[in-house]
Write an enzyme that holds these catalytic residues in place. Structure first.
Site, PDB file in Angstrom:
ATOM      1  N   HIS A   1      51.044  21.590 -14.110  1.00  0.00           N
ATOM      2  CA  HIS A   1      51.944  21.552 -12.957  1.00  0.00           C
ATOM      3  C   HIS A   1      53.372  21.241 -13.391  1.00  0.00           C
ATOM      4  O   HIS A   1      53.713  20.094 -13.701  1.00  0.00           O
ATOM      5  CB  HIS A   1      51.437  20.492 -11.961  1.00  0.00           C
TER       6      HIS A   1
ATOM      7  N   ASN B   1      53.198  14.038  -6.072  1.00  0.00           N
ATOM      8  CA  ASN B   1      53.164  14.329  -4.642  1.00  0.00           C
ATOM      9  C   ASN B   1      52.250  13.388  -3.863  1.00  0.00           C
ATOM     10  O   ASN B   1      52.445  13.179  -2.675  1.00  0.00           O
ATOM     11  CB  ASN B   1      52.791  15.784  -4.418  1.00  0.00           C
TER      12      ASN B   1
HETATM   13  P1  NAD Z   1      57.198  32.667  -5.882  1.00  0.00           P
HETATM   14  O1  NAD Z   1      56.883  33.198  -4.550  1.00  0.00           O
HETATM   15  O2  NAD Z   1      58.631  32.453  -6.263  1.00  0.00           O
HETATM   16  O3  NAD Z   1      56.549  33.592  -7.014  1.00  0.00           O
HETATM   17  C1  NAD Z   1      55.228  34.063  -6.961  1.00  0.00           C
HETATM   18  C2  NAD Z   1      55.178  35.380  -7.726  1.00  0.00           C
HETATM   19  O4  NAD Z   1      53.829  35.750  -7.890  1.00  0.00           O
HETATM   20  C3  NAD Z   1      55.866  36.536  -6.979  1.00  0.00           C
HETATM   21  O5  NAD Z   1      56.831  37.135  -7.812  1.00  0.00           O
HETATM   22  C4  NAD Z   1      54.730  37.490  -6.660  1.00  0.00           C
HETATM   23  O6  NAD Z   1      55.111  38.850  -6.716  1.00  0.00           O
HETATM   24  C5  NAD Z   1      53.758  37.151  -7.775  1.00  0.00           C
HETATM   25  N1  NAD Z   1      52.382  37.514  -7.492  1.00  0.00           N
HETATM   26  C6  NAD Z   1      51.713  37.350  -6.333  1.00  0.00           C
HETATM   27  N2  NAD Z   1      50.458  37.820  -6.470  1.00  0.00           N
HETATM   28  C7  NAD Z   1      50.355  38.273  -7.748  1.00  0.00           C
HETATM   29  C8  NAD Z   1      49.311  38.865  -8.498  1.00  0.00           C
HETATM   30  N3  NAD Z   1      48.123  39.071  -7.947  1.00  0.00           N
HETATM   31  N4  NAD Z   1      49.551  39.196  -9.779  1.00  0.00           N
HETATM   32  C9  NAD Z   1      50.770  38.987 -10.333  1.00  0.00           C
HETATM   33  N5  NAD Z   1      51.782  38.430  -9.675  1.00  0.00           N
HETATM   34  C10 NAD Z   1      51.576  38.075  -8.396  1.00  0.00           C
HETATM   35  O7  NAD Z   1      56.360  31.320  -6.005  1.00  0.00           O
HETATM   36  P2  NAD Z   1      56.694  30.043  -6.900  1.00  0.00           P
HETATM   37  O8  NAD Z   1      57.560  29.118  -6.137  1.00  0.00           O
HETATM   38  O9  NAD Z   1      57.099  30.483  -8.254  1.00  0.00           O
HETATM   39  O10 NAD Z   1      55.255  29.337  -6.933  1.00  0.00           O
HETATM   40  C11 NAD Z   1      54.236  29.837  -7.724  1.00  0.00           C
HETATM   41  C12 NAD Z   1      53.154  28.780  -7.876  1.00  0.00           C
HETATM   42  O11 NAD Z   1      53.718  27.577  -8.395  1.00  0.00           O
HETATM   43  C13 NAD Z   1      52.467  28.372  -6.572  1.00  0.00           C
HETATM   44  O12 NAD Z   1      51.126  28.118  -6.859  1.00  0.00           O
HETATM   45  C14 NAD Z   1      53.178  27.081  -6.189  1.00  0.00           C
HETATM   46  O13 NAD Z   1      52.381  26.231  -5.426  1.00  0.00           O
HETATM   47  C15 NAD Z   1      53.438  26.478  -7.541  1.00  0.00           C
HETATM   48  N6  NAD Z   1      54.562  25.530  -7.592  1.00  0.00           N
HETATM   49  C16 NAD Z   1      55.707  25.804  -6.942  1.00  0.00           C
HETATM   50  C17 NAD Z   1      56.758  24.919  -7.053  1.00  0.00           C
HETATM   51  C18 NAD Z   1      58.048  25.189  -6.365  1.00  0.00           C
HETATM   52  O14 NAD Z   1      58.821  24.268  -6.193  1.00  0.00           O
HETATM   53  N7  NAD Z   1      58.330  26.428  -5.995  1.00  0.00           N
HETATM   54  C19 NAD Z   1      56.658  23.762  -7.835  1.00  0.00           C
HETATM   55  C20 NAD Z   1      55.473  23.528  -8.511  1.00  0.00           C
HETATM   56  C21 NAD Z   1      54.414  24.429  -8.378  1.00  0.00           C
END
Ligand code: NAD
Length: 350
Positions: free
Chosen positions: A206, A256
């Site tokens: 994470h 969290n």
């Molecule tokens: P995001 O929406 O910016 O990016 C997700 C990406 O995944 C998109 O580009 C999408 O096209 C791609 N995607 C979706 N389905 C896919 C598939 N089947 N194969 C390949 N690519 C695929 O999301 P994010 O903010 O980068 O978050 C991603 C993960 O990280 C989530 O699980 C989220 O909970 C976790 N996370 C987010 C944060 C944050 O602050 N944004 C912090 C820690 C963890």
């Protein structure tokens, strides 16, 4: 979600929380302690080579190549950090346009880093950028790249079924030694891992947002994750220049789990009239040195997100008072007042 860490404020988003689902497979108390005792028989490793002591397939794995699935803000950030620390990375997403944007973003970030880091040696800065970029490749076909990967880090949409589908497909193709890790912040690692047959080589990794800036990585082990896998990921995080902490697969991991109940309790204090929202925020800023007060922070995170997380946790843990419903949070969300992003939450925004 906004994380308060070391007195800095850092933007993170929506679903930045982990929940413990009721369906989690759990060990009995005695099995757990036997398992924990076994974990403490530490494997050792040098640099980013993991030398396990058991017969796990993770034995002697060096993380040289990783596949990062999801080229959004988290995936691109993870790819950037891994590439600039000498790893070969393939960034995977559903289409070329997203990947192009991700690489452009990485390049822009690397330029900013280089400008700062090599302010008096621009040629070294250029070399740093080019080296890192050479380490990054992209693909829309995870199946094609995973065969050469030591580690797969998934950072796609926060949906259990979608994550399980990805991992279950890759499980059949990836080499035995390959470690799978999810960057989820609101789903149970145990549940995601259950779609694969490599439970001992599955963990949570994470990262915090923005990945290149935030030092912390939570390394989350399920009851089935092997010590070799955890050691490998802890060491890998250090090689990335991060500070890892070990966590259990419980709601919110560490950060969290502490942050969310704190914000919710501040909301409850406001509901009980223990202080005005302004005074509660000022008190925590000036009394604790936090960059934002808890109600400001709730607005920043998004009240819909806060509610989504708390509902999820309280459904899974109805007896836990820290996860109990908040009347004013429910009311604001019902009115479509989600905080900063909609122009109104606990506060109004222009
Ligand atoms: P995001 O929406 O910016 O990016 C997700 C990406 O995944 C998109 O580009 C999408 O096209 C791609 N995607 C979706 N389905 C896919 C598939 N089947 N194969 C390949 N690519 C695929 O999301 P994010 O903010 O980068 O978050 C991603 C993960 O990280 C989530 O699980 C989220 O909970 C976790 N996370 C987010 C944060 C944050 O602050 N944004 C912090 C820690 C963890």
């Amino acid at each position: 979600m906004q994380s308060v860490h070391g007195g800095r404020k850092v933007a993170a988003r929506r679903d930045h929380v982990t929940a413990d689902l009721p369906s989690r497979a759990r060990l009995s108390e005695s099995s757990r302690s036997r398992f924990d005792a076994r974990r403490h028989i530490m494997a050792f490793f040098t640099h980013h080579v993991c030398r396990g002591l058991s017969s796990s397939a993770v034995r002697n794995v060096a993380i040289k190549h990783l596949t990062v699935i999801g080229g959004g803000q988290m995936g691109a950030g993870i790819a950037q950090v891994a590439a600039s620390t000498g790893h070969s990375v393939t960034l995977v997403d559903t289409n070329g346009e997203i990947l192009k944007k991700a690489v452009k973003g990485i390049e822009g970030n690397l330029k900013r880093v280089a400008k700062k880091k090599f302010s008096d040696k621009p040629e070294s800065g250029e070399e740093f950028i080019q080296k890192a970029l050479q380490n990054v490749s992209t693909s829309t076909d995870a199946a094609a790249v995973v065969q050469g990967s030591d580690l797969v880090v998934e950072a796609i949409v926060e949906n259990l079924k979608v994550k399980q589908d990805i991992f279950s497909g890759l499980d059949k193709l990836a080499p035995a030694h390959t470690i799978f890790a999810s960057n989820t912040s609101s789903l149970s690692i145990t549940d995601i891992a259950s779609s694969t047959s490599r439970l001992d080589r599955f963990a949570g990794l994470h990262f915090f947002n923005p990945v290149p800036v935030m030092k912390l990585v939570e390394v989350i082990g399920t009851s089935a994750t092997s010590q070799e896998t955890l050691d490998c990921l802890l060491n890998f995080s250090k090689v990335l220049g991060k500070t890892p902490v070990s966590c259990k697969d419980t709601p919110g991991f560490i950060v969290n789990r502490l942050l969310l109940p704190y914000i919710i309790e501040a909301i409850r204090m406001y509901e009980r009239g223990h202080g005005s929202k302004e005074d509660i925020d000022i008190a925590m800023k000036l009394g604790c040195g936090y960059p934002m007060g808890p109600l400001e922070l709730a607005d920043y995170v998004g009240l819909d997100t806060m509610k989504f997380i708390m509902d999820y946790w309280s459904a899974a843990n109805p007896e836990n008072p820290s996860f109990a419903q908040s009347e004013s949070l429910n009311k604001l969300v019902a009115e479509g007042k989600f905080g900063k992003k909609t122009g109104e939450g606990f506060y109004k925004y222009k």
